[in-house]
Design a protein around this motif. Structure first.
Motif: not given
Length: 667
Positions: A100-106
């Motif tokens: 989820n963090d990666h998707n937000k960062a992306l």
């Protein structure tokens, strides 16, 4: 202070600004790290977007793109190491959080790199930022050996736990499988689904073996049905919808198909369910077995065998054979039973063959007085007429008409001959040849007393009905004889016409040879032997004796009255020894008659169709003939073609000159 989301619009700048690419990238790289660190309060998206925009505008797109790849790769490797170090059961929770963090960062990175995504990437043939983020996560996190194995095992453990009754976090499971699906169908398949199906097969194989050893068939099927529903439910909650067919196929094959014969032939299997009215279990077996190859065919085979064997036991039951009327049911159950019979009748394809056998047996019941009730017989015929139409039952109804007409005729005969009531009496049943089953005309020499009565009846009948002809069927009649044995013991014997002819010979002779009896009666040899066998060799019914004593009747035998005949009953029925079942030649003869009866029906149907359609091609004509005749039988396409050819030869039809497969009606 509460955080408020600010809406802003980013537009392209109207003039170029000189930039230092290294310094600009360093600032952007720092921002990417801060985004992954979730420390974005000090970042200005407008400034970051302008710097990324300027790098692309000043032809530094390659540096920007490669820098992005290197930076994201480094961060994802750190995430992978962090996940590998995660201890205990929090692995999936941590995986979900990092994803989820990666998707937000992306998402944030994509907004900053929007201009690069729109201008540079299409021209350079690079992967868009969104897809790049997925690819890098897949390669650096999911495909990490330690993570890949651990992720698969964690998911399979959850499935096993749920199958064995544990409550699991379905939402978490759904998030993880969605991640795998987002990364691509092949990722979901390789990293989870393939192994999931293999492990599932092993689980259900072990469970099936255990259940087979301890459960009844019905209980096994309930569990199998429940497992099927659970797997469908599992897919709907947290697996790819495409997995449903695959996992249900696994359950079907392992639990049902692999145990097909075992389940059917268990002591509690199909036959037991049929015998004990286990309708719910039978319905469940049907629904499950239809899902696998040959499932319904195996049910059909076993049911067919059971029905045949049950029927054979019924008709071979010696106690019931003594009085076939025993096969009837109570009046209260008659309508229910007839409705069940009609339900089975609807499944028959060769209904005209059923009609042939039914007509033959009905004839015997009517002629020999074996019907339990005329009302019951008529009720069944009404049901047949409703199902198949008047044409199907017209001859059956005609048989009842003949029986009533015969009773009225006999009443008229004795009214016109009152003196005949004092001596031997005669009851004649006048049968319409076209209505009753075809019978070969068999005659014999009747005793003088009966021959005289027959002649008087014939004169009376032909005098009442001009232009008619009577043919006597002496093999189909019965007689009641008064007999006195030995020490004056008297009985009334119910016998066939042939038996009457034989017995009355002994009024004028003490002993007769087989040849003498044959010469005097003119009864056909096969019928005479059967007649004498029933009179002399059936225990407690042997009103005659023969020499030499043997189990069969021979042409050198001699016969005489059994003076020692005794019976507790005054009225004694002497049955005729007959074959218990239809012989092969008789079956072939029946089939031949049925085929002959079909010929005019097929031709009449062809003509009726062509008369209304005028022009029709071969395939449609055959299909229409089949449709119209299927209520009686399914005509063979070859037979239909043969009758079409016959009608063409007789000039009812002709082939179209331009299309040989097209037929034209000529009349």
């Amino acid at each position: 202070m509460s955080d408020q989301k600010k809406n802003f619009r980013l537009e392209e700048f109207k003039h170029r600004e000189g930039i230092d690419p290294d310094k600009t990238w360093t600032m952007l790289e720092h921002a990417i790290h801060e985004i992954y660190n979730q420390n974005i309060s000090g970042l200005s998206y407008e400034v970051l977007y302008r710097n990324a925009y300027n790098m692309v505008l000043h032809k530094f797109g390659d540096k920007l793109y490669s820098g992005l790849v290197e930076t994201m790769t480094a961060r994802l490797k750190e995430i992978a190491r962090s996940l590998e170090a995660t201890q205990g059961g929090s692995f999936l929770e941590e995986m979900n959080k990092k994803w989820n963090d990666h998707n937000k960062a992306l998402k944030m990175i994509r907004e900053i790199m929007m201009y690069m995504d729109r201008i540079y990437i299409p021209h350079a043939g690079k992967t868009p930022v969104d897809q790049l983020g997925l690819n890098l996560w897949r390669e650096n996190v999911i495909y990490s050996n330690q993570i890949s194995t651990r992720l698969l095992n964690a998911l399979l453990e959850l499935v096993y736990g749920e199958r064995t009754g544990e409550v699991i976090n379905r939402g978490l499971f759904r998030n993880i499988t969605k991640m795998l699906m987002d990364l691509g169908p092949s990722v979901y398949g390789q990293e989870f689904e393939t192994q999931f199906l293999l492990v599932s097969a092993e689980f259900y194989q072990a469970e099936s073996q255990k259940l087979i050893e301890c459960c009844a068939c019905g209980d096994f099927l309930k569990i199998a049905e429940s497992r099927m529903k659970q797997e469908i439910d599992r897919v709907s909650y947290y697996l790819d919808p495409m997995t449903e067919k695959k996992i249900t196929n696994v359950v079907e094959k392992v639990m049902i198909e692999n145990n097909l014969l075992i389940l059917i032939h268990m002591d509690s299997g199909l036959v037991s369910m049929l015998c004990n009215d286990k309708y719910e279990d039978l319905g469940r077996m049907y629904k499950l077995f239809r899902r696998v190859a040959n499932g319904l065919f195996k049910i059909y085979e076993v049911m067919t065998s059971h029905i045949k064997e049950s029927g054979k036991q019924l008709v071979m039951d010696r106690d019931r054979l003594k009085d076939p009327v025993e096969f009837g049911v109570s009046e209260d159950d008659i309508e229910i039973t007839l409705d069940k019979v009609m339900m089975l009748f609807r499944y028959l394809q060769e209904k005209d063959e059923f009609e042939s056998y039914y007509k033959r047996h009905l004839a015997k019941r009517l002629l020999y007085g074996k019907t339990v009730s005329d009302d019951v017989e008529r009720s069944f015929i009404v049901k047949l007429r409703t199902e198949c139409g008047y044409q199907f039952t017209s001859k059956l109804e005609g048989m009842f008409t003949d029986m009533k007409t015969s009773r009225d005729t006999m009443q008229g005969f004795y009214t016109s001959h009152p003196k005949l009531r004092d001596g031997p009496t005669l009851t004649v049943q006048v049968l319409t040849a076209e209505v009753w089953p075809t019978q070969s005309i068999v005659t014999c020499n009747l005793p003088a007393e009966m021959s005289e009565l027959c002649e008087k009846f014939q004169s009376y009948y032909l005098g009442m009905h001009m232009g008619r002809k009577l043919s006597w069927q002496t093999d189909m009649g019965t007689a009641d004889l008064k007999a006195t044995f030995g020490k004056g013991q008297k009985h009334q014997l119910n016998v066939s016409t042939y038996q009457m002819c034989v017995l009355m010979l002994f009024n004028n002779a003490d002993r007769l040879s087989y040849k003498e009896i044959e010469q005097a009666t003119k009864i056909p040899s096969s019928n005479l032997k059967s007649c004498l066998q029933s009179l002399a060799l059936v225990k407690k019914r042997n009103v005659l004796r023969k020499e030499p004593m043997s189990k069969d009747v021979g042409e050198d035998d001699a016969f005489f009255v059994n003076d020692k005949f005794r019976s507790k009953l005054y009225k004694v029925k002497i049955g005729t020894v007959v074959a218990q079942k239809e012989s092969e030649p008789e079956k072939l003869e029946t089939r031949k008659r049925v085929e002959e009866d079909r010929k005019p029906l097929i031709e009449a149907t062809i003509v009726r169709i062509m008369k209304s359609r005028k022009l029709l091609d071969h395939n449609n004509l055959v299909a229409e003939v089949t449709k119209q005749l299927q209520s009686r039988f399914l005509p063979n396409p070859t037979a239909v073609k043969k009758h079409i050819e016959s009608l063409i030869e007789r000039e009812f039809l002709e082939r179209d000159a331009r299309d040989r497969k097209m037929y034209r009606y000529l009349y």
